[in-house]
Motif scaffolding. Structure first.
Motif, PDB file in Angstrom:
ATOM      1  N   ILE A 116       0.830  -1.210   0.000  1.00  7.70           N
ATOM      2  CA  ILE A 116       0.000   0.000   0.000  1.00  7.70           C
ATOM      3  C   ILE A 116       0.865   1.261   0.000  1.00  7.70           C
ATOM      4  O   ILE A 116       0.335   2.366   0.074  1.00  7.70           O
ATOM      5  CB  ILE A 116      -0.962   0.034   1.208  1.00  7.70           C
ATOM      6  N   GLN A 117       2.172   1.120  -0.105  1.00  4.96           N
ATOM      7  CA  GLN A 117       3.044   2.286   0.023  1.00  4.96           C
ATOM      8  C   GLN A 117       2.811   3.320  -1.079  1.00  4.96           C
ATOM      9  O   GLN A 117       3.054   4.509  -0.873  1.00  4.96           O
ATOM     10  CB  GLN A 117       4.510   1.871   0.047  1.00  4.96           C
ATOM     11  N   GLY A 118       2.327   2.878  -2.238  1.00  4.40           N
ATOM     12  CA  GLY A 118       2.092   3.807  -3.325  1.00  4.40           C
ATOM     13  C   GLY A 118       0.647   4.239  -3.493  1.00  4.40           C
ATOM     14  O   GLY A 118       0.315   4.943  -4.450  1.00  4.40           O
ATOM     15  N   GLN A 232      -4.210   9.872   9.997  1.00  2.00           N
ATOM     16  CA  GLN A 232      -4.270   8.628   9.236  1.00  2.00           C
ATOM     17  C   GLN A 232      -3.856   8.850   7.774  1.00  2.00           C
ATOM     18  O   GLN A 232      -4.553   8.469   6.827  1.00  2.00           O
ATOM     19  CB  GLN A 232      -5.656   8.000   9.314  1.00  2.00           C
ATOM     20  N   LEU A 233      -2.687   9.453   7.619  1.00  2.00           N
ATOM     21  CA  LEU A 233      -2.178   9.766   6.291  1.00  2.00           C
ATOM     22  C   LEU A 233      -1.643   8.526   5.577  1.00  2.00           C
ATOM     23  O   LEU A 233      -1.244   7.552   6.208  1.00  2.00           O
ATOM     24  CB  LEU A 233      -1.057  10.801   6.389  1.00  2.00           C
ATOM     25  N   SER A 234      -1.621   8.591   4.259  1.00  2.00           N
ATOM     26  CA  SER A 234      -0.977   7.558   3.460  1.00  2.00           C
ATOM     27  C   SER A 234       0.530   7.725   3.542  1.00  2.00           C
ATOM     28  O   SER A 234       1.040   8.752   4.017  1.00  2.00           O
ATOM     29  CB  SER A 234      -1.418   7.670   2.000  1.00  2.00           C
ATOM     30  N   PHE A 235       1.261   6.726   3.049  1.00  2.00           N
ATOM     31  CA  PHE A 235       2.721   6.830   3.044  1.00  2.00           C
ATOM     32  C   PHE A 235       3.177   8.001   2.186  1.00  2.00           C
ATOM     33  O   PHE A 235       4.054   8.773   2.586  1.00  2.00           O
ATOM     34  CB  PHE A 235       3.344   5.528   2.531  1.00  2.00           C
ATOM     35  N   LEU A 236       2.582   8.170   1.018  1.00  2.00           N
ATOM     36  CA  LEU A 236       2.986   9.257   0.129  1.00  2.00           C
ATOM     37  C   LEU A 236       2.690  10.626   0.749  1.00  2.00           C
ATOM     38  O   LEU A 236       3.503  11.551   0.643  1.00  2.00           O
ATOM     39  CB  LEU A 236       2.292   9.119  -1.226  1.00  2.00           C
ATOM     40  N   ASP A 237       1.543  10.748   1.407  1.00  2.00           N
ATOM     41  CA  ASP A 237       1.229  12.018   2.076  1.00  2.00           C
ATOM     42  C   ASP A 237       2.148  12.252   3.271  1.00  2.00           C
ATOM     43  O   ASP A 237       2.486  13.398   3.590  1.00  2.00           O
ATOM     44  CB  ASP A 237      -0.231  12.050   2.517  1.00  2.00           C
TER      45      ASP A 237
END
Length: 300
Positions: A116-118, A232-237
């Protein structure tokens, strides 16, 4: 300060601080030539490879050699858990042969099946993927096959544990090392990803000292880590928000890390790899910060 063996440890930097391959809008305007020139000016002797780098080894050598830069390695995404092995193998062989032509000795491999990193809208803290028994078997047997292919060129694969993937935690790293042949599968140590994951990075370094053949050095900003958890940010954010920075500018104490590397007689590259928004964190400035910090701490 304590002094590390300059004959054993080589210091490089990744281009991801200048231009981010996963977030092309970050550093879009920065040229390949500016990136490698600033790497050399900052005092580094090696680098990893980004998408702006020439794909022809002869051309790339012509740019790097005059700047005193060597290629340490480059990232390779495997999909051993979600796609037929042959697809990963075919891509790996092309990648291996390119790195071999550039004189690299290690190949950074990270399993991206189920990653899910991308994914820009998926929380990095809540949606971590896991592998079932069948997927573990596909991963371990596949990595050993890639390791054997690397050995054909007197190279080795180093597995990159990473946030948002099936190999992120200490227990997952331990299992991967236990279920793979130490002669075929080595480990990349990345304190920044382990700190982000809330794991004991020194425990990993000590336990798997004989398997570690590549090191990524990145620091973490605690205030951004708190924001990532709260929002609860994503990795990219998280990257865009500044979760990572260079050694000496964040929360991680690198002295015990370098002391352990000295104790285990580590031989290989240490790569500063701190993905940031270059509009917020001037990459040349931060490269200089990292280089000075490491020199003052270790003498290299």
């Amino acid at each position: 300060m304590f002094v590390l063996d300059k004959e054993n440890i080589k210091l490089g930097i990744a281009p991801i601080g200048w231009t981010n391959d996963d977030l092309p809008e970050l550093g879009r305007e920065i040229t390949f030539e500016q990136c490698i020139s600033e790497m050399a000016l900052a005092g580094f002797t090696g680098c990893e490879i980004g998408n702006k780098f020439p794909k022809d080894p002869a051309i790339l050598h012509s740019y790097l050699d005059i700047r005193g830069l060597q290629v340490a390695s480059a990232w390779f995404s495997s999909y051993l858990t979600t796609a037929p092995y042959k697809e990963t193998e075919q891509a790996f062989l092309v990648h291996r042969d390119f790195l071999y032509a550039m004189g690299a000795k290690v190949i950074v491999v990270s399993e991206q099946g189920k990653s899910i990193q991308g994914q820009p809208d998926v929380s990095i803290m809540q949606n971590k993927p896991t592998f079932n028994q069948q997927e573990w078997e596909l991963l371990t047997t596949g990595l050993e096959k890639l390791g054997a292919l690397a050995q054909q060129k007197d190279m080795r694969i180093v597995y990159h544990h990473h946030m948002g993937t099936g190999i992120q935690t200490v227990s997952e790293i331990d299992r991967l090392m236990a279920e793979t042949d130490k002669g075929l599968v080595s480990l990349l140590f990345d304190c920044g990803h382990l700190y982000f994951a809330g794991e004991d990075y020194l425990a990993v370094l000590k336990k798997h000292a004989n398997r570690i053949h590549h090191v990524h050095l990145k620091d973490v900003r605690d205030e951004v880590l708190t924001l990532v958890k709260h929002e609860q940010l994503s990795f990219l954010d998280a990257v865009k928000a500044g979760i990572y920075t260079v050694p000496g500018d964040g929360q991680i104490d690198f002295e015990p890390i370098f002391k352990e590397l000295a104790t285990m007689n580590y031989k290989g590259w240490c790569i500063v790899e701190a993905e940031q928004d270059p509009a917020k964190a001037n990459p040349f400035k931060y490269a200089k910060i990292a280089r000075s910090y490491i020199a003052n701490l270790t003498g290299i």
